[in-house]
Design a protein around this motif. Structure first.
Motif, PDB file in Angstrom:
ATOM      1  N   GLU A   1     104.693  84.632  -7.830  1.00 20.91           N
ATOM      2  CA  GLU A   1     104.452  83.121  -6.706  1.00 20.91           C
ATOM      3  C   GLU A   1     105.964  83.063  -5.525  1.00 20.91           C
ATOM      4  O   GLU A   1     105.716  82.234  -4.909  1.00 20.91           O
ATOM      5  N   THR A   2     107.148  82.463  -6.619  1.00 21.60           N
ATOM      6  CA  THR A   2     108.458  82.302  -5.674  1.00 21.60           C
ATOM      7  C   THR A   2     109.711  83.146  -5.890  1.00 21.60           C
ATOM      8  O   THR A   2     108.817  83.923  -7.426  1.00 21.60           O
TER       9      THR A   2
ATOM     10  N   GLY B   1      95.404  90.317  -4.695  1.00 22.11           N
ATOM     11  CA  GLY B   1      96.511  89.033  -5.475  1.00 22.11           C
ATOM     12  C   GLY B   1      95.172  88.297  -6.542  1.00 22.11           C
ATOM     13  O   GLY B   1      96.430  87.846  -7.473  1.00 22.11           O
TER      14      GLY B   1
ATOM     15  N   ARG C   1     104.723  84.798   4.611  1.00 22.69           N
ATOM     16  CA  ARG C   1     102.850  84.195   3.610  1.00 22.69           C
ATOM     17  C   ARG C   1     102.496  83.411   5.220  1.00 22.69           C
ATOM     18  O   ARG C   1     101.271  84.198   5.354  1.00 22.69           O
ATOM     19  N   GLN C   2     103.648  82.756   6.137  1.00 21.64           N
ATOM     20  CA  GLN C   2     102.701  82.095   6.508  1.00 21.64           C
ATOM     21  C   GLN C   2     102.699  83.483   8.294  1.00 21.64           C
ATOM     22  O   GLN C   2     101.635  83.270   8.783  1.00 21.64           O
TER      23      GLN C   2
ATOM     24  N   ILE D   1     107.835  81.554   2.332  1.00 17.86           N
ATOM     25  CA  ILE D   1     107.325  80.349   2.872  1.00 17.86           C
ATOM     26  C   ILE D   1     106.575  81.387   4.279  1.00 17.86           C
ATOM     27  O   ILE D   1     105.502  81.647   4.682  1.00 17.86           O
TER      28      ILE D   1
ATOM     29  N   ASN E   1     104.372  90.552  -3.369  1.00 21.85           N
ATOM     30  CA  ASN E   1     103.353  90.403  -4.002  1.00 21.85           C
ATOM     31  C   ASN E   1     102.662  89.184  -4.879  1.00 21.85           C
ATOM     32  O   ASN E   1     101.336  88.761  -5.261  1.00 21.85           O
TER      33      ASN E   1
ATOM     34  N   ARG F   1      98.601  93.008 -10.289  1.00 18.98           N
ATOM     35  CA  ARG F   1      97.943  92.305  -9.252  1.00 18.98           C
ATOM     36  C   ARG F   1      97.436  93.054  -8.278  1.00 18.98           C
ATOM     37  O   ARG F   1      97.412  93.812  -8.069  1.00 18.98           O
TER      38      ARG F   1
ATOM     39  N   GLY G   1     100.387  86.226   5.632  1.00 14.65           N
ATOM     40  CA  GLY G   1      99.518  86.465   4.575  1.00 14.65           C
ATOM     41  C   GLY G   1     100.109  86.696   3.157  1.00 14.65           C
ATOM     42  O   GLY G   1     100.708  86.456   3.326  1.00 14.65           O
ATOM     43  N   ARG G   2      99.168  86.291   2.006  1.00 13.04           N
ATOM     44  CA  ARG G   2      99.583  86.093   0.819  1.00 13.04           C
ATOM     45  C   ARG G   2      99.539  87.468   0.085  1.00 13.04           C
ATOM     46  O   ARG G   2     100.277  87.603  -0.491  1.00 13.04           O
ATOM     47  N   MET G   3      99.289  88.134   0.366  1.00 16.58           N
ATOM     48  CA  MET G   3      99.217  89.360   0.562  1.00 16.58           C
ATOM     49  C   MET G   3      99.479  90.710   0.885  1.00 16.58           C
ATOM     50  O   MET G   3      98.871  90.714   1.926  1.00 16.58           O
TER      51      MET G   3
END
Length: 354
Positions: free
Chosen positions: A269-270, A216, A284-285, A281, A266, A212, A288-290
């Protein structure tokens, strides 16, 4: 610049050795994660034999790898990182070690010792030896798992998982104490690479290699291990025996990418296990996602430890795990083989020609 002046020479002194000796030789590359080298090696040997290993053998290899992740991540977090985090980066270096941790935070020190003991004992119960086990062989493993050994590992799992949960809670409570470190420590925009399954769930033993970019976006997927060389090159450094891998389509240094716990979270997804997914979860909260700050390798490592303990329980409860057909027999049927696994510190590739 990072100067590595030691030349270890494994690539040279394995020349001329039979392929089936490679796991035992290359496991000696590392005393902390020999299981990773064993598994990458035997997977390359499986490819040379051109065999599909029995399902029980595959599951047992993954189980062994999960146990290694628990002990290796436990060593890294509790013995190497916790003294800095708990005692403080500015504390006396003479005391900023596991001895100082025992004196000031005895419960954390006991947790670290117990977690590593669990992982090492699980490896021993599976493979007969804690370090450099000869149980993992080309074609599978050389001995089935006894029901008694399975039950002993299952009996010890709840304690290990409670330690991981407690440590995650403690670490999350400390995050606000290190804003400067989180902002400045290896915080850079890079690509990331790691193994997942086809549904983008975290994998450590088998899977496809995904890349990635810093935002992302998925930019490459390597489904066949032998194709890795189309995507990964190695730059020779002018001042070091270290080589710098890079993503070939972008060249060096633009194609620099990171691997290891941070990169794996990174890329996927899970995680694919209930508790680890809930923690992912929240991770990432918060971040962030990356996530690009290397400070959060610690956080990612703990989530992976939880995943490995959950995956161990799943594997141990499969009826096939005690099947007695654990090894395929064959000789050389292909002249080249590649094995890829996730070592605790990142993607590991063994590439053999015979």
């Amino acid at each position: 610049q990072f100067h590595v002046t030691q030349f270890r020479g494994f690539e040279k002194f394995v020349e001329g050795r039979p392929y089936y000796e490679m796991p035992a030789i290359t496991a000696r590359i590392c005393g902390i994660c020999p299981v990773s080298h064993l598994l990458a090696s035997v997977k390359a040997c499986d490819a040379i034999m051109a065999v599909t290993i029995p399902e029980a053998g595959r599951l047992l290899r993954e189980l062994l790898h999960c146990a290694q992740f628990v002990q290796s991540h436990g060593l890294s977090f509790f013995h190497l990182s916790a003294p800095d985090l708990l005692l403080g980066f500015d504390s006396d270096p003479k005391l900023r070690n596991v001895v100082g941790l025992i004196e000031k935070y005895p419960e954390a020190a006991r947790d670290g010792i117990a977690l590593r003991k669990f992982g090492q004992q699980a490896i021993e119960r599976l493979a007969g030896e804690r370090i450099h086990p000869s149980w993992t062989v080309p074609g599978g493993v050389n001995k089935p798992l006894a029901a008694e050994s399975r039950d002993m590992i299952l009996c010890d799992l709840p304690l290990a998982r409670s330690i991981i949960r407690r440590t995650l809670k403690t670490f999350k409570g400390m995050l606000d104490k290190f804003p400067a470190e989180a902002e400045s420590f290896g915080n850079m925009q890079t690509m990331h690479a790691g193994l997942t399954d086809y549904d983008n769930r975290l994998q450590i033993y088998d899977g496809v290699l995904r890349f990635r970019d810093a935002e992302g976006a998925s930019i490459a997927t390597v489904a066949r291990p032998v194709d890795y060389a189309k995507y990964i090159g190695e730059a020779t450094m002018p001042d070091s025996y270290l080589k710098a891998p890079y993503f070939k389509p972008l060249g060096y240094p633009d194609g620099a990418y990171r691997v290891g716990p941070l990169a794996r979270l990174n890329v996927c997804e899970t995680c694919g296990t209930p508790e680890a997914d809930l923690e992912l979860i929240e991770y990432r909260q918060r971040l962030g996602r990356m996530v690009h700050s290397s400070f959060f390798f610690h956080y990612a490592r703990l989530i992976e430890s939880l995943y490995a303990s959950e995956r161990m329980e799943q594997l141990l409860n499969m009826p096939e795990i005690v099947d007695t057909h654990v090894r395929a027999e064959a000789s050389v049927n292909a002249l080249e083989g590649v094995g890829i696994v996730e070592a605790p510190r990142g993607v590991l590739i063994h590439h053999y020609k015979v």
